[in-house]
Design an enzyme around this catalytic site. Structure first.
Site, PDB file in Angstrom:
ATOM      1  N   CYS A 135       7.904  66.905  -3.703  1.00 48.56           N
ATOM      2  CA  CYS A 135       7.543  68.024  -2.823  1.00 48.56           C
ATOM      3  C   CYS A 135       7.369  69.273  -3.682  1.00 48.56           C
ATOM      4  CB  CYS A 135       8.641  68.232  -1.780  1.00 48.56           C
ATOM      5  SG  CYS A 135       8.247  69.572  -0.653  1.00 48.56           S
ATOM      6  N   GLY A 136       6.170  69.822  -3.663  1.00 53.57           N
ATOM      7  CA  GLY A 136       5.861  70.982  -4.511  1.00 53.57           C
ATOM      8  C   GLY A 136       6.514  72.249  -4.011  1.00 53.57           C
ATOM      9  N   HIS A 137       6.339  72.541  -2.714  1.00 57.96           N
ATOM     10  CA  HIS A 137       6.932  73.791  -2.223  1.00 57.96           C
ATOM     11  C   HIS A 137       8.455  73.680  -2.295  1.00 57.96           C
ATOM     12  CE1 HIS A 137       8.113  72.191   1.775  1.00 57.96           C
ATOM     13  NE2 HIS A 137       8.832  73.296   1.855  1.00 57.96           N
TER      14      HIS A 137
ATOM     15  N   CYS B 163       0.984  73.785  -0.013  1.00 58.61           N
ATOM     16  CA  CYS B 163       1.406  72.393  -0.234  1.00 58.61           C
ATOM     17  C   CYS B 163       1.174  71.961  -1.694  1.00 58.61           C
ATOM     18  CB  CYS B 163       0.693  71.432   0.720  1.00 58.61           C
ATOM     19  SG  CYS B 163       1.473  69.801   0.727  1.00 58.61           S
ATOM     20  N   GLY B 164       2.269  71.794  -2.410  1.00 58.94           N
ATOM     21  CA  GLY B 164       2.169  71.456  -3.839  1.00 58.94           C
ATOM     22  C   GLY B 164       1.586  70.078  -4.085  1.00 58.94           C
TER      23      GLY B 164
ATOM     24  N   ASP C   5       2.256  72.496   7.167  1.00 56.66           N
ATOM     25  CA  ASP C   5       2.810  73.229   6.031  1.00 56.66           C
ATOM     26  C   ASP C   5       2.321  74.683   6.073  1.00 56.66           C
ATOM     27  OD1 ASP C   5       3.793  74.047   3.557  1.00 56.66           O
ATOM     28  OD2 ASP C   5       3.270  72.149   2.588  1.00 56.66           O
TER      29      ASP C   5
HETATM   30  O1  PYC Z   1       4.582  71.255  -1.082  1.00 52.25           O
HETATM   31  O2  PYC Z   1       4.423  69.167  -1.694  1.00 52.25           O
HETATM   32  C1  PYC Z   1       4.605  70.024  -0.855  1.00 52.25           C
HETATM   33  C2  PYC Z   1       4.864  69.614   0.551  1.00 52.25           C
HETATM   34  C3  PYC Z   1       4.863  68.362   1.061  1.00 52.25           C
HETATM   35  C4  PYC Z   1       5.121  68.483   2.423  1.00 52.25           C
HETATM   36  C5  PYC Z   1       5.272  69.798   2.716  1.00 52.25           C
HETATM   37  N1  PYC Z   1       5.097  70.486   1.551  1.00 52.25           N
END
Ligand code: PYC
Length: 332
Positions: free
Chosen positions: A90-92, A252-253, A248
């Site tokens: 998960c990036g965020h 979203c990373g 999101d």
């Molecule tokens: O930032 O990867 C992300 C992510 C996945 C689901 C919500 N944010």
């Protein structure tokens, strides 16, 4: 009787919540974070539902536990928790976790401004800039990402046919670009996205995706809708649907990483290109294609994602047996 007390640092990354749980870590079995993720899901999932679902969380809630490193070269490990389960990456969540952990002294880097972290999807490198106590930004060098399906046709009940791509960015994303049955993300309301996304995800289940290096990472879990940007300096906009009712609020990373892998595979971006990606609320991550690589038989890229987070508060969460909603509930 109290089953658990979890001290949490609540934060948000570009608008999306991150609840960093700092006490009450279950002792997880496994050699790496992928095995520990499976162990958590088998034996301790009540902790996730209690902390993520209502009444202690909400549809968008997302969080993380920091664990000691699994690899000799890492500084720490992260287990991601959210309403839909435990994401491989998960990036965020990483940006929020690093910001909160560095600002509160939970995590100290051996090399200033640099961290190596084990996550269920593999190992990631992190850079961050700190001014005084504030972490200004966090840059993640994500796991290798690739395009798994190109121009696949799916039939969505009530909406009709869509041509989609599926890309891996740490999770598998069904990417929908504007076309006859989808006018673009800014032409739809959030309710439209929440209505159609589960049907798209279900239709995209026919598109097989199993990670070549870890078969426990499989299946389309997220839907990424694209469209017009709000900011003049953004290169693209997206709204990512996850869980049962979440969009999101950050760009979203892993979604941005998947988008970079898709655009690279379709020769719309090259190594060295940056891509400022915007969320549904207009917040931005800077994505970059760092290098080319390979995932199993797939040509892949190594992307980086840069964004910021802010702590919003400290939360001492109690899970009490006497509470009929001790393990949370969802209204779907
Ligand atoms: O930032 O990867 C992300 C992510 C996945 C689901 C919500 N944010």
């Amino acid at each position: 009787m109290i089953q658990g007390t979890f001290f949490c640092i609540d934060a948000h990354t570009c608008g999306n919540p991150v609840r960093l749980v700092t006490t009450g870590h279950p002792n997880l079995k496994g050699e790496n974070m992928s095995e520990k993720r499976q162990d958590f899901l088998r034996h301790y999932d009540w902790i996730r539902t209690a902390l993520m679902f209502e009444p202690r969380g909400h549809d968008m809630m997302s969080g993380a536990f920091l664990y000691p490193p699994c690899s000799a070269n890492a500084d720490a490990s992260i287990l991601f928790i959210e309403t839909s389960g435990c994401l491989p990456m998960c990036g965020h969540g990483t940006i929020g976790t690093v910001t909160a952990a560095i600002e509160t002294g939970l995590l100290a880097s051996k090399i200033p401004g640099k961290l190596t972290l084990d996550v269920p999807a593999g190992q990631i490198q992190v850079e961050y800039q700190q001014t005084g106590n504030t972490v200004d930004w966090v840059k993640i060098y994500n796991v290798a990402c690739y395009l798994a399906h190109q121009d696949a046709e799916i039939d969505v009940p009530g909406l009709g046919k869509l041509t989609v791509d599926v890309a891996y960015g740490g999770n598998y994303y069904c990417i929908v670009e504007p076309q006859a049955n989808f006018p673009g993300l800014r032409e739809w309301t959030a309710s439209d996205i929440l209505h159609w996304s589960p049907l798209v995800r279900e239709a995209a289940c026919s598109l097989k995706c199993i990670h070549p290096d870890d078969p426990t990472v499989n299946g389309v879990t997220h839907v990424l809708w694209t469209g017009e940007t709000l900011n003049e300096n953004s290169d693209g906009a997206n709204a990512v649907f996850y869980g049962d009712k979440a969009i999101d609020r950050s760009p979203c990373g892993t979604g941005t990483s998947a988008r970079l892998a898709q655009l690279h595979a379709k020769e719309q971006l090259s190594v060295g290109d940056t891509y400022t990606h915007e969320s549904i609320i207009g917040s931005q991550f800077i994505g970059k294609i760092e290098s080319k690589t390979q995932v199993g038989e797939y040509p892949a890229i190594q992307p980086s994602i840069q964004g910021w987070a802010r702590i919003t508060g400290h939360n001492n969460i109690i899970i009490d047996d006497d509470d009929p909603y001790a393990h949370g509930f969802q209204v779907v």
